[in-house]
Design a protein around this motif. Structure first.
Motif, mmCIF file in Angstrom:
data_model
loop_
_atom_site.group_PDB
_atom_site.id
_atom_site.type_symbol
_atom_site.label_atom_id
_atom_site.label_comp_id
_atom_site.label_asym_id
_atom_site.label_seq_id
_atom_site.Cartn_x
_atom_site.Cartn_y
_atom_site.Cartn_z
ATOM 1 N N THR A 35 35.409 38.593 38.016
ATOM 2 C CA THR A 35 36.815 38.471 38.434
ATOM 3 C C THR A 35 37.778 38.881 37.329
ATOM 4 N N SER A 36 37.315 39.745 36.420
ATOM 5 C CA SER A 36 38.121 40.078 35.247
ATOM 6 C C SER A 36 39.161 41.171 35.483
ATOM 7 N N ALA A 37 39.169 41.788 36.656
ATOM 8 C CA ALA A 37 40.131 42.874 36.926
ATOM 9 C C ALA A 37 41.560 42.390 36.669
ATOM 10 N N THR A 38 42.356 43.223 36.049
ATOM 11 C CA THR A 38 43.727 42.844 35.713
ATOM 12 C C THR A 38 44.640 42.930 36.931
ATOM 13 N N VAL A 39 45.781 42.265 36.833
ATOM 14 C CA VAL A 39 46.781 42.351 37.893
ATOM 15 C C VAL A 39 47.229 43.796 38.075
ATOM 16 N N GLU A 40 47.389 44.507 36.969
ATOM 17 C CA GLU A 40 47.821 45.903 37.048
ATOM 18 C C GLU A 40 46.834 46.741 37.850
ATOM 19 N N ARG A 41 45.559 46.536 37.626
ATOM 20 C CA ARG A 41 44.539 47.291 38.357
ATOM 21 C C ARG A 41 44.560 46.942 39.836
ATOM 22 N N ILE A 42 44.678 45.660 40.146
ATOM 23 C CA ILE A 42 44.731 45.229 41.544
ATOM 24 C C ILE A 42 45.968 45.804 42.233
ATOM 25 N N ALA A 43 47.104 45.732 41.553
ATOM 26 C CA ALA A 43 48.353 46.237 42.132
ATOM 27 C C ALA A 43 48.249 47.743 42.383
ATOM 28 N N ASN A 44 47.711 48.486 41.436
ATOM 29 C CA ASN A 44 47.563 49.929 41.616
ATOM 30 C C ASN A 44 46.669 50.245 42.806
ATOM 31 N N ALA A 45 45.567 49.517 42.938
ATOM 32 C CA ALA A 45 44.647 49.758 44.049
ATOM 33 C C ALA A 45 45.285 49.410 45.384
ATOM 34 N N ALA A 46 46.184 48.426 45.378
ATOM 35 C CA ALA A 46 46.860 48.012 46.616
ATOM 36 C C ALA A 46 48.083 48.860 46.915
ATOM 37 N N GLY A 47 48.446 49.743 45.982
ATOM 38 C CA GLY A 47 49.593 50.618 46.188
ATOM 39 C C GLY A 47 50.924 49.910 46.035
ATOM 40 N N ILE A 48 50.966 48.906 45.166
ATOM 41 C CA ILE A 48 52.209 48.167 44.947
ATOM 42 C C ILE A 48 52.506 48.122 43.455
ATOM 43 N N ALA A 49 53.733 47.719 43.124
ATOM 44 C CA ALA A 49 54.102 47.533 41.728
ATOM 45 C C ALA A 49 53.600 46.168 41.250
ATOM 46 N N ALA A 117 32.733 30.398 43.144
ATOM 47 C CA ALA A 117 32.088 29.144 42.773
ATOM 48 C C ALA A 117 31.780 29.087 41.280
ATOM 49 N N GLU A 118 31.516 30.232 40.676
ATOM 50 C CA GLU A 118 31.119 30.269 39.269
ATOM 51 C C GLU A 118 32.315 30.389 38.321
ATOM 52 N N SER A 119 33.520 30.535 38.869
ATOM 53 C CA SER A 119 34.722 30.657 38.043
ATOM 54 C C SER A 119 35.595 29.422 38.226
ATOM 55 N N PRO A 120 35.793 28.612 37.179
ATOM 56 C CA PRO A 120 36.552 27.363 37.324
ATOM 57 C C PRO A 120 37.937 27.544 37.952
ATOM 58 N N GLN A 121 38.667 28.574 37.538
ATOM 59 C CA GLN A 121 40.023 28.760 38.049
ATOM 60 C C GLN A 121 40.038 29.149 39.530
ATOM 61 N N TYR A 122 39.107 29.986 39.942
ATOM 62 C CA TYR A 122 39.033 30.364 41.352
ATOM 63 C C TYR A 122 38.432 29.242 42.189
ATOM 64 N N ARG A 123 37.483 28.513 41.607
ATOM 65 C CA ARG A 123 36.905 27.373 42.313
ATOM 66 C C ARG A 123 37.973 26.323 42.608
ATOM 67 N N LEU A 124 38.940 26.191 41.695
ATOM 68 C CA LEU A 124 40.039 25.257 41.912
ATOM 69 C C LEU A 124 40.845 25.635 43.145
ATOM 70 N N ARG A 125 41.038 26.931 43.401
ATOM 71 C CA ARG A 125 41.758 27.362 44.609
ATOM 72 C C ARG A 125 40.974 26.996 45.868
ATOM 73 N N TRP A 126 39.661 27.067 45.796
ATOM 74 C CA TRP A 126 38.800 26.662 46.907
ATOM 75 C C TRP A 126 38.991 25.165 47.166
ATOM 76 N N LEU A 127 38.984 24.381 46.105
ATOM 77 C CA LEU A 127 39.162 22.935 46.230
ATOM 78 C C LEU A 127 40.525 22.613 46.846
#
Length: 206
Positions: A35-49, A117-127
Motif C-alpha cells: 500500500t506504499s503508492a503515493t497520493v500523487e501516483r494515485i491521483a495521476n492514475a485517476a486523472g485528477i489533481a 489486514a496486514e496494514s495497521p492504518q488500513y485495518r483501522l478503516r476496516w474496524l
C-alpha cells in the motif's frame, strides 16, 4: 422546510468520484503487492489533481472508505429486507457475503483484504466501518431475538457479531485457507449467538 429525500446530484457525483479514486488506488495496491503508492501516483492514475484527492480524503488511508461504505450498505440492506421467517444465522451470513459474486470472494478482493489486514492504518478503516454496522445489526437482532429491553441484550450481541465476522474474514484472508468463508461465518456466528444467549445476565434474559 421541505425535507430532503436522498442525496443531491452534486453529492452523488462526489461519491462516484470518491469510488473511482478508491478503485484506482486499490488496483495499484494489489498490483504492487503493498500500500506504499503515493497520493500523487494515485491521483495521476485517476486523472485528477492531488488537491482534488485531498478534497475528498483527509489522508491517503481514507481512500478505502468508499469501498467499505458500499459493502456496509449491502449488509444493512440484506438485514433490513430479509423475510422474518429466515434463519438468523443464515441471514447474517448472507449479509456479510452480499458483496461477493455468488458468495465467492474474488482473488483480487482477497489479495486486497490481505493487504488491508496486514496494514495497521488500513485495518483501522476496516474496524471503523464495521463499528458503524453495530446499530443495524442490533436492530435486526432485537427484532428476531425479542430481547431489546435490557441495554446489554441489544448492544452486546451486535458488537460480538460484528467483531466475530471481521475476525473470521481476517483469519481467512491471511492464512490462505481454502475453507468456505460462508461455512466459517456460519459456524462462528452460531457459536457467538449461542454463547450470548447463555451468558447474558438474568435481567437481560427476562
Amino acid at each position: 422546510m421541505v425535507k430532503r429525500g436522498g442525496p443531491t446530484l452534486t453529492e452523488r457525483r462526489a461519491e462516484e468520484l470518491r469510488m473511482t479514486i478508491a478503485h484506482t488506488a486499490v488496483e495499484i495496491f494489489v498490483a504492487d503487492g503493498d500500500t506504499s503508492a503515493t497520493v500523487e501516483r494515485i491521483a495521476n492514475a485517476a486523472g485528477i489533481a492531488t488537491r482534488t484527492f485531498y478534497r475528498h480524503f483527509a489522508v491517503k488511508e481514507d481512500v478505502v472508505q468508499p469501498l467499505f461504505r458500499h459493502s456496509a450498505s449491502l449488509v444493512i440492506e440484506t438485514l433490513r429486507t430479509a423475510p422474518e421467517g429466515d434463519d438468523i444465522v443464515d441471514t447474517l451470513v448472507a449479509a456479510w457475503t452480499s458483496a461477493m459474486n455468488d458468495g465467492v470472494l474474488s482473488p483480487f478482493d482477497r489479495r486486497l483484504l490481505t493487504l488491508i489486514a496486514e496494514s495497521p492504518q488500513y485495518r483501522l478503516r476496516w474496524l471503523e466501518a464495521d463499528d458503524e454496522l453495530c446499530d443495524a445489526v442490533a436492530e435486526f437482532l432485537a427484532k428476531r431475538l425479542g430481547r431489546a429491553d435490557h441495554p446489554l441484550s441489544r448492544t452486546l450481541p451486535a458488537y460480538l457479531v460484528v467483531q466475530a465476522t471481521r475476525h473470521i474474514f481476517m483469519q481467512w484472508v491471511t492464512t490462505s485457507t481454502d475453507e468456505d468463508i460462508a461455512e466459517l461465518l456460519r459456524a462462528g456466528l452460531s457459536t457467538v449467538l449461542d454463547g450470548v444467549a447463555a451468558g447474558l445476565p438474568a435481567a437481560a434474559r427476562e
